[in-house]
Write an enzyme that holds these catalytic residues in place. Structure first.
Site, PDB file in Angstrom:
ATOM      1  N   ASP A 137      -8.134  -4.922   6.866  1.00 59.62           N
ATOM      2  CA  ASP A 137      -8.670  -5.816   5.837  1.00 59.62           C
ATOM      3  C   ASP A 137      -9.544  -6.896   6.465  1.00 59.62           C
ATOM      4  OD1 ASP A 137      -7.793  -4.702   3.486  1.00 59.62           O
ATOM      5  OD2 ASP A 137      -5.869  -5.728   3.515  1.00 59.62           O
ATOM      6  N   ARG A 153       7.226  -5.660   3.158  1.00 57.94           N
ATOM      7  CA  ARG A 153       5.931  -6.221   2.787  1.00 57.94           C
ATOM      8  C   ARG A 153       5.834  -6.197   1.270  1.00 57.94           C
ATOM      9  NH1 ARG A 153      -0.024  -4.614   5.067  1.00 57.94           N
ATOM     10  NH2 ARG A 153       0.467  -2.522   4.274  1.00 57.94           N
ATOM     11  N   ASP A 191      17.481 -10.100  -1.556  1.00 54.68           N
ATOM     12  CA  ASP A 191      18.791  -9.745  -2.122  1.00 54.68           C
ATOM     13  C   ASP A 191      19.154  -8.295  -1.804  1.00 54.68           C
ATOM     14  OD1 ASP A 191      19.133 -12.260  -3.132  1.00 54.68           O
ATOM     15  OD2 ASP A 191      18.779 -11.731  -5.231  1.00 54.68           O
ATOM     16  N   HIS A 247       0.807  -1.217   0.000  1.00 51.05           N
ATOM     17  CA  HIS A 247       0.000   0.000   0.000  1.00 51.05           C
ATOM     18  C   HIS A 247       0.843   1.271   0.000  1.00 51.05           C
ATOM     19  CE1 HIS A 247      -3.810  -2.023   0.411  1.00 51.05           C
ATOM     20  NE2 HIS A 247      -3.426  -2.654   1.502  1.00 51.05           N
ATOM     21  N   GLU A 265      -5.710 -11.708   7.385  1.00 51.28           N
ATOM     22  CA  GLU A 265      -6.542 -10.504   7.289  1.00 51.28           C
ATOM     23  C   GLU A 265      -7.803 -10.752   6.471  1.00 51.28           C
ATOM     24  OE1 GLU A 265      -4.086  -7.438   5.615  1.00 51.28           O
ATOM     25  OE2 GLU A 265      -3.170  -8.762   4.142  1.00 51.28           O
TER      26      GLU A 265
END
Length: 252
Positions: free
Chosen positions: A152, A48, A62, A24, A126
């Site tokens: 959510d 995230r 990485d 988001h 969620e």
């Protein structure tokens, strides 16, 4: 925001970890490497990912993230796949590259030696589907933790944007209880520190994520503006004072 100094500021301000949000937030997976440069040595940053896709997982790791947070986990098979993508053989299938995590090659072998043990895979519960599959998800070998997404979850349970609705609180409590019983670390997102301290079961959580960089900035600026406006109403305007406008002056 895609600004490395925000990670540094969070560490200096006393945060014990930071989550860089590519779902988001304004940070894209292409920004992650630059953002993580702001992390002091040894300061844990999780990313995230925008979706459960292998390319997002390996790029985040990485780039130097100590783990990934995957939104909307709803079945054990998908979680098992995440673990596989995040771990090197023989435990998983993570591709071997050379990036910031490997010291650009200068600490290549030491990183490979410890990566499987130190890389954390956290999934978000969620949705109603995630709740239904929770026991199977918790049984996935290599799962590092569960992060509850109350907003959510509130939408999935028919109470959009109201995480304090009783059915949502009951579901959150159930996730905590089942994670505690399974020995899987469990955390939750809170909009503010007050929301955390006022929550009914703070002692059942192993970790928390609090606030958003943009929201914290907006709230701080708004608070100062409101304070100045209230002072002006009470005492009259300060001579010559106005709210600072940082827009560039017109030319010509």
């Amino acid at each position: 925001m895609p600004e490395p100094r925000l990670v540094e500021i969070a560490a200096l301000a006393g945060c014990s970890w930071v989550m860089v949000d590519c779902e988001h937030g304004a940070v894209t997976t292409a920004d992650v490497g630059r953002v993580l440069v702001g992390a002091p040595a040894g300061f844990p940053v999780l990313v995230r990912v925008p979706a459960a896709e292998e390319v997002h997982v390996k790029q985040a790791l990485d780039a130097g993230a100590v783990g990934i947070v995957c939104p909307m986990a709803e079945n054990a098979a998908a979680v098992r796949e995440l673990v596989t993508w995040a771990k090197y053989p023989p435990f998983g299938t993570r591709s071997v590259g050379v990036g910031r995590a490997h010291g650009y090659g200068l600490s290549f072998a030491p990183y490979l030696d410890r990566a499987n043990e130190t890389t954390s895979i956290v999934v978000q519960i969620e949705s109603a589907a995630g709740l239904a599959a929770l026991d199977d998800i918790l049984a996935v070998e290599g799962l590092g933790g569960v992060l509850i997404g109350p907003y959510d979850l509130s939408a999935s349970l028919g109470h959009v944007g109201v995480p304090s609705a009783p059915p949502v609180l009951a579901a959150v409590s159930e996730v905590m209880s089942r994670c505690n019983a399974a020995g899987v670390p469990v955390g939750q997102f809170f909009a503010s520190g007050t929301a955390y301290t006022d929550s009914p079961l703070p002692d059942s959580l192993d970790f928390i994520a609090v606030g958003l960089d943009t929201a914290l900035l907006a709230q701080t600026i708004h608070g100062h503006v409101e304070h100045i406006a209230a002072s002006a109403c009470a005492d009259g305007p300060v001579p010559g004072a106005t709210v600072l406008n940082i827009a560039p002056a017109p030319r010509g």
